[in-house]
Design a protein around this motif. Sequence first.
Motif, PDB file in Angstrom:
ATOM      1  N   UNK A   4      32.377  16.276 142.928  1.00 58.02           N
ATOM      2  CA  UNK A   4      33.264  15.503 143.804  1.00 58.02           C
ATOM      3  C   UNK A   4      32.978  15.806 145.273  1.00 58.02           C
ATOM      4  N   UNK A   5      32.853  17.096 145.596  1.00 55.02           N
ATOM      5  CA  UNK A   5      32.640  17.491 146.991  1.00 55.02           C
ATOM      6  C   UNK A   5      31.277  17.010 147.478  1.00 55.02           C
ATOM      7  N   UNK A   6      30.232  17.211 146.637  1.00 52.69           N
ATOM      8  CA  UNK A   6      28.873  16.830 147.038  1.00 52.69           C
ATOM      9  C   UNK A   6      28.787  15.326 147.289  1.00 52.69           C
ATOM     10  N   UNK A   7      29.322  14.546 146.361  1.00 53.74           N
ATOM     11  CA  UNK A   7      29.232  13.086 146.468  1.00 53.74           C
ATOM     12  C   UNK A   7      30.026  12.602 147.683  1.00 53.74           C
ATOM     13  N   UNK A   8      31.223  13.151 147.872  1.00 57.06           N
ATOM     14  CA  UNK A   8      32.067  12.776 149.012  1.00 57.06           C
ATOM     15  C   UNK A   8      31.380  13.139 150.332  1.00 57.06           C
ATOM     16  N   UNK A   9      30.802  14.320 150.393  1.00 54.31           N
ATOM     17  CA  UNK A   9      30.157  14.785 151.624  1.00 54.31           C
ATOM     18  C   UNK A   9      28.993  13.884 152.008  1.00 54.31           C
ATOM     19  N   UNK A  10      28.166  13.496 151.010  1.00 56.22           N
ATOM     20  CA  UNK A  10      27.072  12.571 151.290  1.00 56.22           C
ATOM     21  C   UNK A  10      27.638  11.253 151.804  1.00 56.22           C
ATOM     22  N   UNK A  11      28.756  10.815 151.230  1.00 58.33           N
ATOM     23  CA  UNK A  11      29.387   9.548 151.578  1.00 58.33           C
ATOM     24  C   UNK A  11      29.834   9.501 153.039  1.00 58.33           C
ATOM     25  N   UNK A  12      30.207  10.677 153.580  1.00 59.58           N
ATOM     26  CA  UNK A  12      30.626  10.681 154.987  1.00 59.58           C
ATOM     27  C   UNK A  12      29.510  11.195 155.891  1.00 59.58           C
ATOM     28  N   UNK A  13      28.267  11.155 155.350  1.00 59.31           N
ATOM     29  CA  UNK A  13      27.102  11.388 156.203  1.00 59.31           C
ATOM     30  C   UNK A  13      26.760  12.845 156.453  1.00 59.31           C
ATOM     31  N   UNK A  14      27.150  13.739 155.537  1.00 58.17           N
ATOM     32  CA  UNK A  14      26.805  15.153 155.702  1.00 58.17           C
ATOM     33  C   UNK A  14      25.580  15.503 154.862  1.00 58.17           C
ATOM     34  N   UNK A  40      19.740  11.738 154.083  1.00 58.69           N
ATOM     35  CA  UNK A  40      20.474  13.009 154.128  1.00 58.69           C
ATOM     36  C   UNK A  40      19.776  14.055 153.281  1.00 58.69           C
ATOM     37  N   UNK A  41      19.875  15.279 153.717  1.00 63.33           N
ATOM     38  CA  UNK A  41      19.319  16.379 152.944  1.00 63.33           C
ATOM     39  C   UNK A  41      20.259  16.651 151.766  1.00 63.33           C
ATOM     40  N   UNK A  42      19.691  16.701 150.570  1.00 62.74           N
ATOM     41  CA  UNK A  42      20.526  17.020 149.405  1.00 62.74           C
ATOM     42  C   UNK A  42      19.728  17.949 148.494  1.00 62.74           C
ATOM     43  N   UNK A  43      20.049  19.227 148.554  1.00 61.20           N
ATOM     44  CA  UNK A  43      19.282  20.169 147.718  1.00 61.20           C
ATOM     45  C   UNK A  43      20.215  21.093 146.943  1.00 61.20           C
ATOM     46  N   UNK A  44      19.667  21.623 145.846  1.00 58.46           N
ATOM     47  CA  UNK A  44      20.414  22.564 145.015  1.00 58.46           C
ATOM     48  C   UNK A  44      20.229  23.966 145.583  1.00 58.46           C
ATOM     49  N   UNK A  45      21.217  24.801 145.353  1.00 55.64           N
ATOM     50  CA  UNK A  45      21.161  26.184 145.849  1.00 55.64           C
ATOM     51  C   UNK A  45      20.385  27.136 144.956  1.00 55.64           C
ATOM     52  N   UNK A  46      19.509  26.609 144.069  1.00 60.00           N
ATOM     53  CA  UNK A  46      18.682  27.513 143.249  1.00 60.00           C
ATOM     54  C   UNK A  46      17.609  28.122 144.135  1.00 60.00           C
ATOM     55  N   UNK A  47      17.894  29.293 144.655  1.00 52.76           N
ATOM     56  CA  UNK A  47      17.130  29.763 145.804  1.00 52.76           C
ATOM     57  C   UNK A  47      15.931  30.640 145.438  1.00 52.76           C
TER      58      UNK A  47
END
Lengths: 310, 310
Positions: A4-14, A40-47
């Motif tokens: 929910x947070x990831x999808x919403x954040x992308x939606x508002x341009x983060x 937008x940058x969208x990456x997983x935290x598998x570091x």
Amino acid sequence: MTRQIAVKALGIGKNVVCEKAATTVDSFKMVAAARYYPQLLSIMGNSLRFLPTFVAMQKLLVEGYVGEVQVCDVRVYGPSLLDESYGWTCEELMGGGGLHTIGSTIIDLLSFLTGSRAHRVHGLLRTFVQQNLSIRGIRRVTSDDFCFFQMLMSGKGSSSTGVCCAVTLNFNMPGSFVHEVMVVGSTGRLVARGTELYGQRNGSKNEELLLGDSGWSGPNVKAMPLPQIQGLSSMVKTLRQSFQAHEERRSWSREPMAMAPTFEDGLYVQTVVEAIKRSSTSGEWECVEIMREEPDPNHNLCEALQRNKM
Amino acid sequence: MTRQIAVKALGIGKNVVCEKAATTVDSFKMVAAARYYPQLLSIMGNSLRFLPTFVAMQKLLVEGYVGEVQVCDVRVYGPSLLDESYGWTCEELMGGGGLHTIGSTIIDLLSFLTGSRAHRVHGLLRTFVQQNLSIRGIRRVTSDDFCFFQMLMSGKGSSSTGVCCAVTLNFNMPGSFVHEVMVVGSTGRLVARGTELYGQRNGSKNEELLLGDSGWSGPNVKAMPLPQIQGLSSMVKTLRQSFQAHEERRSWSREPMAMAPTFEDGLYVQTVVEAIKRSSTSGEWECVEIMREEPDPNHNLCEALQRNKM
């Protein structure tokens, strides 16, 4: 909540860097959102991919240090991953457990190192410690504290039989973490023990140290293996570079982040995790089939009902 | 040939110490012969049980050093087990391969250490190197050079979930052998690295050395891990004691040999080995069912026919 947070954040341009989702369906929705906002940058935290040890290991594998890769053998041992009090870490369905927490980073790492993906998996999960001093009474831990799984990676060439991966996770071993990743090939092997990288070619008598411990001055998190923490630190540094490359710091340079795990990688990892869990229940090898279509909106409901039936 | 020689030797009144048989049927016939001559010594040459490391380990497990045993984790890595020229070591059906040669000694050891037997097994065998400089042309190696298998041991109590064993064998790693046996329990762990024994209780910060290397003055056999050779040496010493206890040296004292693997143990090991091979083909968990009746005389023929069909 990750989804929910990831999808919403992308939606508002983060730009979004986030932890794994709890289910494949969530992962899929994240992939859809990431595709919708390609700028937008969208990456997983598998570091782990960013840890210099594994960057060097991957480079050596591509250069042919071990010849043709045959077997990957990984073990992570350490103390319990449970929180002090009852919470999501105790609950399998909420994303707790060694497989979901640590195993997923290993699954991602192995696909990065071998350059291929698992097509069949087999696993066994156990919860040896179901209650402890702080989790007792009617409460029980359902997340796994022991897990071993095998992955058959898809072969790259027609002659190749494909790589076999065996992973053992055990979090009933208080003390410091053991974090070992070994890749064996036809002409040599590479072993990452913690953050150090060793190698041995078939002709030589002894292992050689290829990359020493760089010395870690950051905090020691008790509940996390050092390679994971150092990897996170490396990732943050790379992110900084990526944003510093552009003056305004509102856009980012793609090149340093090219090796970052995408949301698509996240969906793959989550699919493998769920296939291993299925295999632990069924006892059989399970196929890894990446979701390609938006699932039925009633899917979650059906899934919940099916789970209750089991 | 093991079976024929062993059965014949017992028949003419000889004590027998022998290597593993090639098939379950052979093992069963050896058990039958051993039962028929209970006065004669009849033991298997699985000598790891006699190694002081594992004698001490078993004692500590019984005394509760690790609490309730949860997981056994074994790895044996080393150079190829193939003979210089083509022979039985290259042929799976003749008893070659890592699982049959080394895996069987591990299966025996784990039942000795845990005091229980496998009831379900799962495994995967691979032959990565099918041809080399001396085995080529129309000849191919069919015996495994890589194998991992899991065993679920039957629980002793009603509350017990039973021990999980994971074994990884890899003989594509030239250099010296790695031979590591780890037992993890609810309150601590024991690890045998080569012939040294280490332990760590859950409260303590570091491993303690429980049994050091005794110094081996015997020969170094290139194609065999040191614990196996030293175990053999220990077994021969125990055998001498057993016979020296009686003046005439024609009978033997049972007490020193009490922990030796019997032909029944040999049948169990062979049954597990074949179940693992079945599992590697079927991809499923296979039950370990010990043969209880003399098989049909046509069994060998049927088996050969079935194998050809596959």
